[in-house]
Design a protein around this motif. Structure first.
Motif, PDB file in Angstrom:
ATOM      1  N   VAL A 150       0.858  -1.179   0.000  1.00 46.51           N
ATOM      2  CA  VAL A 150       0.000   0.000   0.000  1.00 46.51           C
ATOM      3  C   VAL A 150       0.898   1.234   0.000  1.00 46.51           C
ATOM      4  CG1 VAL A 150      -1.709   1.309   1.310  1.00 46.51           C
ATOM      5  CG2 VAL A 150      -1.836  -1.187   1.257  1.00 46.51           C
ATOM      6  N   GLY A 151       0.633   2.137  -0.931  1.00 46.69           N
ATOM      7  CA  GLY A 151       1.464   3.327  -1.035  1.00 46.69           C
ATOM      8  C   GLY A 151       2.702   3.131  -1.872  1.00 46.69           C
ATOM      9  N   GLY A 152       2.822   1.968  -2.500  1.00 47.76           N
ATOM     10  CA  GLY A 152       4.012   1.693  -3.298  1.00 47.76           C
ATOM     11  C   GLY A 152       3.685   1.162  -4.687  1.00 47.76           C
ATOM     12  N   SER A 153       2.531   1.567  -5.235  1.00 43.46           N
ATOM     13  CA  SER A 153       2.103   1.057  -6.534  1.00 43.46           C
ATOM     14  C   SER A 153       2.055   2.161  -7.591  1.00 43.46           C
ATOM     15  CB  SER A 153       0.709   0.433  -6.424  1.00 43.46           C
ATOM     16  OG  SER A 153      -0.274   1.439  -6.272  1.00 43.46           O
ATOM     17  N   ASP A 196      -0.628   4.728  -7.075  1.00 43.49           N
ATOM     18  CA  ASP A 196      -0.276   5.826  -6.172  1.00 43.49           C
ATOM     19  C   ASP A 196       0.419   6.945  -6.933  1.00 43.49           C
ATOM     20  OD1 ASP A 196      -1.141   4.716  -3.566  1.00 43.49           O
ATOM     21  OD2 ASP A 196       0.368   3.189  -3.996  1.00 43.49           O
ATOM     22  N   LYS A 211       7.605  12.720  -4.108  1.00 42.73           N
ATOM     23  CA  LYS A 211       6.612  11.719  -3.729  1.00 42.73           C
ATOM     24  C   LYS A 211       6.725  10.447  -4.580  1.00 42.73           C
ATOM     25  CE  LYS A 211       3.299  14.967  -1.717  1.00 42.73           C
ATOM     26  NZ  LYS A 211       1.937  15.568  -1.789  1.00 42.73           N
ATOM     27  N   LYS A 216       9.405   8.403  -3.103  1.00 42.31           N
ATOM     28  CA  LYS A 216       8.971   7.704  -1.889  1.00 42.31           C
ATOM     29  C   LYS A 216       8.129   6.475  -2.222  1.00 42.31           C
ATOM     30  CE  LYS A 216       9.215  11.785   1.088  1.00 42.31           C
ATOM     31  NZ  LYS A 216       8.461  12.853   1.804  1.00 42.31           N
ATOM     32  N   ILE A 217       7.325   6.548  -3.275  1.00 47.62           N
ATOM     33  CA  ILE A 217       6.530   5.394  -3.713  1.00 47.62           C
ATOM     34  C   ILE A 217       7.459   4.262  -4.156  1.00 47.62           C
ATOM     35  CG2 ILE A 217       5.002   4.563  -5.558  1.00 47.62           C
ATOM     36  CD1 ILE A 217       3.608   7.319  -5.397  1.00 47.62           C
ATOM     37  N   LYS A 252       9.140   2.587  -1.229  1.00 50.81           N
ATOM     38  CA  LYS A 252       8.266   1.639  -0.532  1.00 50.81           C
ATOM     39  C   LYS A 252       8.226   0.304  -1.265  1.00 50.81           C
ATOM     40  CE  LYS A 252       5.024   4.627   1.953  1.00 50.81           C
ATOM     41  NZ  LYS A 252       3.592   5.003   2.121  1.00 50.81           N
TER      42      LYS A 252
END
Length: 282
Positions: free
Chosen positions: A57-60, A63, A76, A79-80, A83
């Motif tokens: 979650v938060g790494g696709s 996102d 950002k 950061k994705i 993750k």
């Protein structure tokens, strides 16, 4: 509906156009191939519960889509990817390209628009039906990009990519056949992006067990991504100079393999760096 090769190639090359100007092919290939990788594993995770790459979650890629137009999109996106890299143990593999680099991607609105357009291009591609009737569409797309990057970038040409025709000839010469078992091992001591290894392995209808070593950090990362995109997630690709620091050893002896292939970087004049002290001991 399966994606057509022609549509995919056209879209991928359009993505390259978005990055031209601030950097040459040897640099923007890292951005394009990273984006391709994130989109592919994100799509695959939606249809394959047994996928070896974990998309957190938060790494696709979805996102990333949500960030289009965001003033802090570069940071950002980094950061994705971080993750995803952490969840899949792919640090220093898929997180090498800095999407917040103002020197390469522009400042402020220029970076915002450039990355947003790049995301839109990949957003329109659906990789969930990318493998139809045994056609390795994603692997072919990766090879398409690698071939073009090698052609465009004079300083990198031939250093990370072995032409498919050369790879097939080598496979024939070492007698890899359609009946060669998957348990047979193939090793490349200067594997680059892994294109030679993959082409040789594909000569067997069963595939082969792949091993490789690569000195250059960025090229090693490309190889790791290349293996995953070709469905060879468990290929053992290690980093380091094969001559001064061979990674495949048992005790004091070098490991052996059923097949060994190589396209050494003959143009590199400093290949002997680190050997002076070794030779002095004899």
């Amino acid at each position: 509906m399966a994606l057509k090769k022609s549509d995919l190639y056209s879209s991928l090359w359009k993505s390259c156009d978005e990055l031209r100007g601030g950097m040459d092919a040897s640099q923007y290939k890292d951005y394009i191939l990273t984006m391709l990788f994130v989109k592919y594993v994100s799509d695959k995770s939606k249809t394959d519960p047994d996928a070896l790459i974990t998309v957190p979650v938060g790494g696709s890629f979805d996102d990333m889509v949500a960030l289009k137009g965001d003033k802090e999109i570069g940071d950002k996106v980094n950061k994705i990817i971080a993750k995803l890299a952490e969840a899949s143990d792919l640090q220093k593999v898929i997180d090498l390209a800095d999407f917040n680099d103002e020197e390469k991607l522009g400042k402020g609105k220029e970076m915002q628009d450039r990355i947003s357009k790049l995301i839109t291009i990949f957003q329109d591609l659906d990789f969930r039906g990318s493998r139809a009737e045994g056609d390795d569409l994603l692997g072919d797309a990766y090879e398409y990009l690698m071939r073009h990057f090698a052609t465009e970038s004079g300083k990198s040409k031939g250093q990370f990519y072995t032409p498919a025709e050369v790879s097939r000839v080598i496979a024939k010469l070492i007698n890899v056949t359609p009946d060669t078992p998957r348990s047979a091992t193939v090793y490349d001591p200067t594997c680059g992006s892994g294109s030679l290894l993959l082409k040789v392995a594909s000569e067997s209808s069963n595939g082969l067990t792949i091993y490789g070593q690569e000195k250059d950090n960025a090229t090693w990362a490309l190889s790791k991504m290349n293996m995953i995109l070709h469905g060879n997630e468990i290929a053992d690709i290690r980093k380091g100079d094969t001559i001064t620091s061979p990674q495949f050893t048992t005790g004091d002896a070098l490991d052996t393999f059923d097949f060994i292939v190589a396209n050494p970087p003959f143009s590199i004049k400093s290949w002997g760096n680190g050997l002076e002290n070794e030779f002095g001991r004899f």
